[in-house]
Scaffold this motif. Structure first.
Motif, PDB file in Angstrom:
ATOM      1  N   SER A   1      45.748 -40.277  32.141  1.00 46.37           N
ATOM      2  CA  SER A   1      46.025 -38.900  31.735  1.00 46.37           C
ATOM      3  C   SER A   1      47.036 -38.871  30.593  1.00 46.37           C
ATOM      4  O   SER A   1      47.719 -39.865  30.321  1.00 46.37           O
ATOM      5  CB  SER A   1      46.564 -38.104  32.933  1.00 46.37           C
ATOM      6  N   ASP A   2      47.118 -37.722  29.956  1.00 47.27           N
ATOM      7  CA  ASP A   2      48.093 -37.590  28.874  1.00 47.27           C
ATOM      8  C   ASP A   2      49.511 -37.760  29.372  1.00 47.27           C
ATOM      9  O   ASP A   2      50.366 -38.308  28.672  1.00 47.27           O
ATOM     10  CB  ASP A   2      47.932 -36.209  28.217  1.00 47.27           C
ATOM     11  N   ASN A   3      49.789 -37.296  30.609  1.00 47.97           N
ATOM     12  CA  ASN A   3      51.132 -37.446  31.172  1.00 47.97           C
ATOM     13  C   ASN A   3      51.481 -38.923  31.351  1.00 47.97           C
ATOM     14  O   ASN A   3      52.591 -39.357  31.056  1.00 47.97           O
ATOM     15  CB  ASN A   3      51.212 -36.701  32.510  1.00 47.97           C
TER      16      ASN A   3
END
Length: 817
Positions: free
Chosen positions: A359-361
């Motif tokens: 994920s981007d996180n």
């Protein structure tokens, strides 16, 4: 901030607490001799193959074919193909012009080579046919693949047709990158995200591919921003990327998602760290061992002045590197750009492969947390070796199986001064087997390549390419010397009675790598290493004829630089009042009847003692000495001196030998020809000397040049000047006696002239004397005496006698009787 200041103070104090470093001395040394282009030449006892050409320079990028028969060289404005399959020569097969300095040279596939050059600060890359050395017509852009500056270090490796490089991507060198090029299909070229300073002014050293891991490891040094010092603190790093990485979908697009770095700490406990990496090489695990047992050996120096000029070698295990990357990571404060360590929730594991689908996180987390909290410590938390005398720049490593089927690690270390050190790592520490001089002057860029199948080391310098055999077993002529070398490549074969390379075909070889016990390893060989003085037998030796009162100097060649020389005489103690032991191992004394006789020089190394040379010092048979033709003047003559040395000569295969007792002698006028010793008397001693005189280097070469070719080595046979000295002394005594006699005569003459009246001068008193007085005067003027002296008529009668003035009658003159 306080922690960083305390750390800075601790590092400074460690410099004063560092223990003394054991001196590492190469056992034997081979200086460079006269070498020519493409010749198999070099120093005596070490044959090298050298390639050089007047129109080829900076041959510093080397690429070796898999079979070891062809060496490709990247030089200035050229790429060369050298045939190294021949044992005695390096042959130029092909040469092609290529833009400027070649800094990248890698096999792309089985038919082509990928090469990149600086091209006058505008890098270009091209494809070269490995058979014909023809280039492609259209070059590739070289930015990010090759440095702009030809003297800037870089790293490049091709795996599965893709180029992984560590270099700079701009003209000024301010944009360091680790990137991937030549990707095809679904894979894209990747590079680092430089917004957060993933790299801080790095110097790339090397890169290594671990197939089982599917990772590329880069080694470099850079400024350590995690240390808040006044000066820039350099740290050594290891970083990793996954080959399967294709970048993030939104975050970190076309950027590495698996990049992580950690500090390599080459430091022993309570010692100052060696923080600047110079070179590193990998050592694959033995057959059947896991990839985690892969070792990395690196050369490190220090930026601290207290360790200036010192080099250390540290070894790291792959499993320790993986453990650090799987641990905690430092946190970067984006406002202050300061690193800190705090417990935080892990959103992702930095450095883990497969994060391109995260994920981007998670990708933002790995983007900001890429510096491992722990440092990679060396094996055993100690230094593999450290040298205070030599500054090392490059190394390569090899695992060698000895005759006892045990594996030993051998390092080939290149010094800045131009020597190659062959070193074996033992439990007791590092042992430098030999040093070989490769080039005359320090070189700005060098490369080192090892061919294990061929047993050759290749060194690329600005002067050319030098090929050095890894083994040099034929140099050791006796079993003790072969064992004392402690070379895993070599062992003594009792059947052929030669030092041969250890292999599966040779069994039961005499070898002791760990202890170097020559007595035990050579127990099957008859050793006559010690000549003893029996009660009724004196050993044979080199005959040295001297005159009495001459200064005699007997020289003893050392078996190695680790040996010690010891002199002995039959039934006589070498008193320090009569004998002088010099630093080079020679013995000096004045020839007297007491000091004439036999002398034996012994060499002791690692408990083994052997005879190096035997001398028989005798008085010259001719008693007649030359005398000067003129005795006038004052002349001074030098003190006569006789030197006896072991003369070098050709040994089969080595260029050295020592012969004892069989040298020709010069016959002088009125002097008998001196007897020579039979070969039977000197056979044992000669075999002991043999090729084990491994230290006839530049120092002994200078001594050899002092002697004329073809002349005996008994120098300065000056006659005795004792007779002349006696004659001059007698003449001096006679001159002094004559001078004293003349001086006394002059003094006495002056004394008489002061006290006596002038002769023949009449006085008025004599005219006035009475006849009686005149008769008395005439009677005494013939025999007047004073203190035993006779005065004649022509002299005055008044004398100073015993300090009183008297007349002829004992009274004062002119006094009436």
């Amino acid at each position: 901030m306080e922690n960083h200041s305390l750390l800075s103070l601790t590092v400074a104090l460690l410099g004063f607490l560092s223990p003394c470093i054991t001196r590492l001395t190469p056992r034997v040394s081979f200086p460079m001799g006269n070498v020519n282009c493409c010749d198999t030449t070099g120093s005596p006892g070490r044959q090298l193959s050298r390639f050089s050409s007047h129109d080829v320079s900076n041959t510093t990028t080397l690429l070796l074919s898999e079979d070891g028969n062809m060496l490709y060289v990247g030089a200035r404005d050229a790429v060369l193909a050298l045939d190294v399959s021949h044992k005695d020569a390096v042959i130029l097969r092909h040469k092609t012009d290529c833009p400027n300095f070649i800094r990248v040279l890698q096999f792309l596939n089985s038919t082509h080579i990928y090469a990149c050059g600086t091209f006058a600060f505008s890098p270009r890359c091209t494809y070269i046919n490995s058979k014909t050395l023809t280039m492609s017509l259209k070059p590739d852009e070289g930015r990010g693949r090759c440095p702009y500056d030809p003297y800037q270090r870089n790293s490049a490796i091709i795996v599965d047709g893709e180029l992984y490089t560590g270099t700079v991507a701009d003209y000024r060198g301010n944009r360091p990158v680790i990137s991937r090029h030549l990707s095809e299909g679904r894979r894209v070229d990747l590079k680092l995200d430089d917004t957060l300073g993933w790299l801080e002014d790095p110097t790339f050293i090397s890169s290594s591919f671990i197939p089982d891991e599917g990772k590329i490891y880069f080694f470099f040094s850079e400024v350590g921003r995690e240390y808040d010092f006044i000066d820039k603190f350099i740290v050594s790093r290891v970083s990793q990327i996954c080959m399967s990485d294709v970048g993030g979908q939104r975050t970190l697009q076309r950027r590495w998602t698996t990049f992580a770095k950690a500090q390599l700490l080459c430091q022993a406990d309570n010692e100052l760290p060696y923080n600047v990496i110079q070179d590193i090489d990998s050592l694959p695990p033995t057959g059947g061992a896991p990839a985690d047992d892969t070792l990395f050996y690196g050369i490190f120096t220090s930026q601290w002045s207290v360790n200036s000029g010192k080099s250390a070698v540290c070894s790291f295990r792959l499993t320790d590197i993986k453990s650090v990357f799987s641990g905690n990571y430092k946190v970067l404060n984006r406002d202050t750009l300061q690193w800190s360590t705090r417990v935080q929730e892990k959103v992702a594991n930095p450095g883990e492969c497969g994060l391109h689908n995260a994920s981007d996180n998670a990708l933002r987390f790995v983007k900001e947390n890429f510096l491992a909290d722990e440092s990679v410590r060396p094996i055993g938390r100690s230094l593999t070796m450290v040298s205070a005398e030599h500054s090392y720049s490059h190394l390569t490593v090899q695992r060698v199986q000895a005759a006892n089927n045990r594996d030993y690690t051998v390092l080939f270390l290149l010094t800045e001064s131009g020597y190659l050190h062959k070193t074996v790592l033992l439990q007791s520490g590092a042992h430098i087997i030999e040093e070989i001089q490769i080039f005359d002057q320090p070189q700005p860029i060098k490369s080192l390549k090892l061919s294990i199948p061929k047993g050759m080391i290749y060194v690329g310098t600005s002067e050319g390419v030098v090929r050095v055999p890894a083994a040099n077993c034929s140099f050791y002529w006796t079993c003790p010397q072969c064992v004392l070398a402690r070379d895993p490549f070599c062992g003594w074969d009792p059947v052929s009675r030669a030092c041969v390379e250890a292999s599966n075909t040779h069994t039961n070889l005499g070898q002791d790598i760990d202890r170097g016990n020559a007595e035990e390893a050579c127990s099957s060989v008859s050793l006559t290493h010690r000549a003893t003085f029996g009660p009724n037998k004196l050993p044979a030796g080199e005959l040295v004829s001297v005159s009495l009162n001459e200064v005699v100097r007997l020289q003893c060649p050392a078996a190695s630089r680790l040996s010690q020389q010891l002199w002995e005489r039959p039934n006589t103690r070498l008193s320090s009042d009569l004998y002088l032991h010099l630093e080079d191992g020679s013995l000096s004394f004045v020839a007297t009847p007491t000091t004439l006789g036999h002398y034996l020089c012994l060499s002791t190394e690692n408990g083994y003692q052997q005879t190096m040379v035997i001398y028989h010092v005798k008085q010259k048979s001719s008693p007649i000495a030359q005398t000067p033709t003129s005795r006038t003047g004052h002349q001074t003559h030098p003190l006569p001196t006789t030197q006896a040395v072991a003369r070098p000569g050709p040994w089969p295969g080595t260029g050295l030998h020592t012969s004892v007792g069989t040298w020709p002698k010069r016959t002088e006028a009125k002097e008998e020809t001196e007897p020579t010793l039979s070969s039977r008397d000197t056979q044992a001693t000669t075999r002991q000397l043999g090729r084990n005189l491994t230290l006839w280097t530049a120092e002994s070469r200078q001594k050899e040049e002092e002697f004329r070719d073809g002349e005996p080595l008994l120098l300065a046979r000056s006659p005795c000047y004792l007779k002349e000295l006696v004659v001059v002394s007698v003449l001096l005594v006679l001159c002094l006696s004559l001078l004293i006699t003349i001086l006394l005569y002059v003094i006495r003459k002056r004394c008489h002239s002061r006290t006596a009246p002038q002769a023949g001068t009449p006085t008025r008193n004599s005219d006035r004397q009475t006849p009686v007085e005149q008769e008395a005067f005439r009677g005494n003027q013939f025999l007047s005496k004073c203190n035993g002296q006779v005065l004649h008529s022509g002299q005055a009668s008044g004398l100073v006698c015993n300090g009183a003035l008297t007349g002829s009658n004992g009274h004062l003159p002119n006094t009436p009787i």
